[in-house]
Design a protein around this motif. Structure first.
Motif, PDB file in Angstrom:
ATOM      1  N   VAL A   3       0.843  -1.188   0.000  1.00  0.00           N
ATOM      2  CA  VAL A   3       0.000   0.000   0.000  1.00  0.00           C
ATOM      3  C   VAL A   3       0.881   1.241   0.000  1.00  0.00           C
ATOM      4  O   VAL A   3       1.804   1.360   0.810  1.00  0.00           O
ATOM      5  N   TYR A  10      -5.689   6.793   2.360  1.00  0.00           N
ATOM      6  CA  TYR A  10      -4.787   7.216   3.439  1.00  0.00           C
ATOM      7  C   TYR A  10      -4.287   8.642   3.214  1.00  0.00           C
ATOM      8  O   TYR A  10      -4.301   9.470   4.116  1.00  0.00           O
ATOM      9  N   GLN A  25      -0.528   5.215  10.050  1.00  0.00           N
ATOM     10  CA  GLN A  25      -0.983   4.154  10.950  1.00  0.00           C
ATOM     11  C   GLN A  25      -2.178   3.412  10.359  1.00  0.00           C
ATOM     12  O   GLN A  25      -2.279   2.183  10.479  1.00  0.00           O
ATOM     13  N   ALA A  26      -3.073   4.143   9.710  1.00  0.00           N
ATOM     14  CA  ALA A  26      -4.219   3.485   9.076  1.00  0.00           C
ATOM     15  C   ALA A  26      -3.757   2.511   7.999  1.00  0.00           C
ATOM     16  O   ALA A  26      -4.301   1.404   7.856  1.00  0.00           O
ATOM     17  N   ALA A  27      -2.739   2.910   7.242  1.00  0.00           N
ATOM     18  CA  ALA A  27      -2.189   2.004   6.227  1.00  0.00           C
ATOM     19  C   ALA A  27      -1.568   0.774   6.880  1.00  0.00           C
ATOM     20  O   ALA A  27      -1.742  -0.357   6.395  1.00  0.00           O
ATOM     21  N   ASP A  29      -2.417  -0.550   9.701  1.00  0.00           N
ATOM     22  CA  ASP A  29      -3.480  -1.380  10.281  1.00  0.00           C
ATOM     23  C   ASP A  29      -4.217  -2.194   9.222  1.00  0.00           C
ATOM     24  O   ASP A  29      -4.805  -3.235   9.528  1.00  0.00           O
ATOM     25  N   ASN A  30      -4.176  -1.721   7.971  1.00  0.00           N
ATOM     26  CA  ASN A  30      -4.949  -2.374   6.916  1.00  0.00           C
ATOM     27  C   ASN A  30      -4.104  -3.164   5.931  1.00  0.00           C
ATOM     28  O   ASN A  30      -4.655  -3.841   5.057  1.00  0.00           O
ATOM     29  N   SER A  31      -2.782  -3.074   6.062  1.00  0.00           N
ATOM     30  CA  SER A  31      -1.908  -3.809   5.152  1.00  0.00           C
ATOM     31  C   SER A  31      -0.636  -4.187   5.892  1.00  0.00           C
ATOM     32  O   SER A  31      -0.161  -3.441   6.749  1.00  0.00           O
ATOM     33  N   TYR A  32      -0.090  -5.340   5.552  1.00  0.00           N
ATOM     34  CA  TYR A  32       1.151  -5.748   6.194  1.00  0.00           C
ATOM     35  C   TYR A  32       2.361  -5.027   5.610  1.00  0.00           C
ATOM     36  O   TYR A  32       3.374  -4.875   6.282  1.00  0.00           O
ATOM     37  N   ILE A  34       3.667  -1.528   3.724  1.00  0.00           N
ATOM     38  CA  ILE A  34       3.357  -0.185   3.250  1.00  0.00           C
ATOM     39  C   ILE A  34       4.602   0.435   2.628  1.00  0.00           C
ATOM     40  O   ILE A  34       5.733   0.145   3.019  1.00  0.00           O
ATOM     41  N   SER A  55       4.549  -6.684   9.950  1.00  0.00           N
ATOM     42  CA  SER A  55       4.541  -5.331   9.387  1.00  0.00           C
ATOM     43  C   SER A  55       5.831  -5.053   8.626  1.00  0.00           C
ATOM     44  O   SER A  55       6.925  -5.399   9.084  1.00  0.00           O
TER      45      SER A  55
END
Length: 475
Positions: A3, A10, A25-27, A29-32, A34, A55
């Motif tokens: 992402v 985001y 942080q939202a990225a 939380d939604n993808s391993y 970034i 992560s």
């Protein structure tokens, strides 16, 4: 799937002004995995970026993708309790049960700390990369510190003494204060912190650059199996330190360590290298412990092996230093320290194995340098005179020379650091069991001289002992 944090939903700005903490942080939380493109993303140190198992944060290069902290942070107590101050960390409840966090990857970006520019703070301290209680993870080609990367367009001046604040990379583990179970089955939950690799990173400008098992942040830590490899560490009160006695199996290889700078008004000693654990290994690289101010000595300990350290192998690479006050001290047991030839080779004209002579302004140790070894802190010898020679009946770390009748010089294989060490002596002067008496003629760091006498009820007469036992212990 990777992402891009600048893509919707985001929409991180990366403009050096906008607070991008929530967007990144939202990225996470939604993808391993970034991706943070080139630019400067501002991060709130009170919140930080929180990673989980698996992560991955990847940038375009440590001088291109910058995570720059706003001012703020926490006290040492706050940092130790995970109460803010870390730019990248995991979630951890010191009084609860926590999951393992493993297989985190941080690669190709910079983390620039922001501490007060005109004072040393005790309440707004920051940690760049906080690996406490993170296991089997990799930090690679990441820049951390108060000093920006040289190839970065970030507008951040070098402030010298006020850049010696906070922590670069912290490695270790903290056990939860929560106890589970009953009676003898009661246990304290444990959440990892070992087998991490820090590779090809740069840490420039912090109070502690890379600190493992830190005495303030995780005092009972045992971050086994840590590797710090080909890193560039410059500008700190502590450069590379491993503090607790519990960690083992760590490897520090091919690193550049230099430019110790003391934090203003901080009386704590400065360390280029400090090791407190056991069965650890250091090799290769480049070390230079010069005083960068040129006036006030900055370096207290070039190398310090603590009194709980043992069985470490420290193969110092090319190294030199110009601090006349710096010490190389091994207070542990069975540590092996070796050095490689460099020019100019250090010559210890004052027979002090710990500090260079005053007349030497720059010194490098060659392969034959002597380092005080705690394993030789208690030499002893038992001997007798057979009429022709001194016969050694047992001992270690000592030899004996008969100067004359009742006059013996006991030499220590490795000198003590000072003349003030404890001696223990016993002897018999003849087969009838007369104990005799003894006086100490002289005592130096390298030897002790004794005079022995017959004590048979009459006048004392100097005589050779039937046997004599001498031991010494570092005070």
């Amino acid at each position: 799937m990777t992402v891009n944090v600048k893509d919707a939903p985001y929409s991180a700005a990366g403009d050096g002004v906008t607070d991008d903490t929530a967007a990144i942080q939202a990225a996470l939380d939604n993808s391993y995995r970034i991706f943070i493109p080139a630019g400067v993303s501002r991060i709130d140190p009170a919140v930080g970026l929180v990673v989980r198992t698996g992560s991955q944060i990847v940038g375009e290069g440590r001088g291109a993708t910058i995570l720059r902290a706003f001012e703020g942070g926490g006290s040492i107590t706050d940092l130790a309790a995970y109460s803010g101050g870390s730019i990248i960390c995991r979630a951890f409840n010191p009084m609860g049960e926590n999951d393992y966090v493993t297989d985190v990857v941080l690669r190709d970006f910079g983390v620039v700390l922001t501490h007060p520019s005109n004072s040393i703070t005790t309440t707004d301290i920051q940690i760049g990369v906080d690996l406490r209680n993170i296991t089997r993870s990799i930090v690679e080609r990441v820049h951390v510190g108060n000093i920006k990367p040289h190839d970065s367009a970030l507008d951040k001046p070098l402030r010298q003494q006020y850049d010696i604040q906070g922590y670069g990379i912290v490695i270790g583990n903290v056990s939860s204060g929560l106890e589970l179970g009953e009676g003898e089955e009661k246990v304290t939950p444990y959440a990892g912190g070992e087998v991490n690799t820090i590779r090809n990173c740069a840490v420039w400008g912090a109070y502690k650059l890379i600190t493992q098992d830190d005495g303030d942040l995780c005092p009972s830590s045992a971050a086994h199996g840590t590797t710090v490899d080909t890193c560039d560490l410059q500008g700190g009160h502590h450069i590379l330190v491993q503090e607790s006695p519990y960690a083992t199996g760590n490897s520090w290889r091919g690193n550049t360590l230099q430019a110790v700078v003391k934090q203003p008004n901080n009386a704590n000693p400065s360390f280029l290298i400090r090791v407190g654990g056991y069965n650890n290994h250091m090799a290769d690289g480049y070390i230079e412990g010069q005083d960068v101010t040129g006036e006030v000595p900055q370096l207290d300990y070039f190398l310090y092996l603590g009194n709980s350290s043992h069985n470490n192998r420290i193969a110092l690479p090319y190294f030199s230093y110009s601090s006349l006050a710096a010490q190389m001290v091994d207070d542990g047991q069975r540590n092996i320290v070796t050095g490689f030839l460099a020019e100019p080779q250090f010559t210890d004209t004052d027979n002090d194995p710990l500090t260079p002579p005053v007349e030497t302004s720059k010194a490098s140790f060659g392969p034959a340098f002597t380092l005080y070894d705690g394993a030789h802190a208690e030499p002893w010898v038992k001997f007798h005179w057979n009429g022709a020679d001194v016969v050694i009946d047992g001992g270690q770390g000592a030899s004996v020379v008969r100067v004359g009748v009742g006059d013996y010089l006991v030499n220590w294989d490795k000198p003590f650091r000072t003349n003030d060490y404890a001696l223990s002596v016993s002897l018999n002067t003849n087969p009838s069991g007369h104990p005799g008496s003894i006086t100490l003629g002289s005592q130096t760091a390298s030897n002790a001289r004794f005079y022995t006498y017959i004590d048979a009820g009459g006048p004392l007469a100097q005589a050779d002992p039937q046997f004599m036992y001498v031991s010494a212990k570092n005070g």
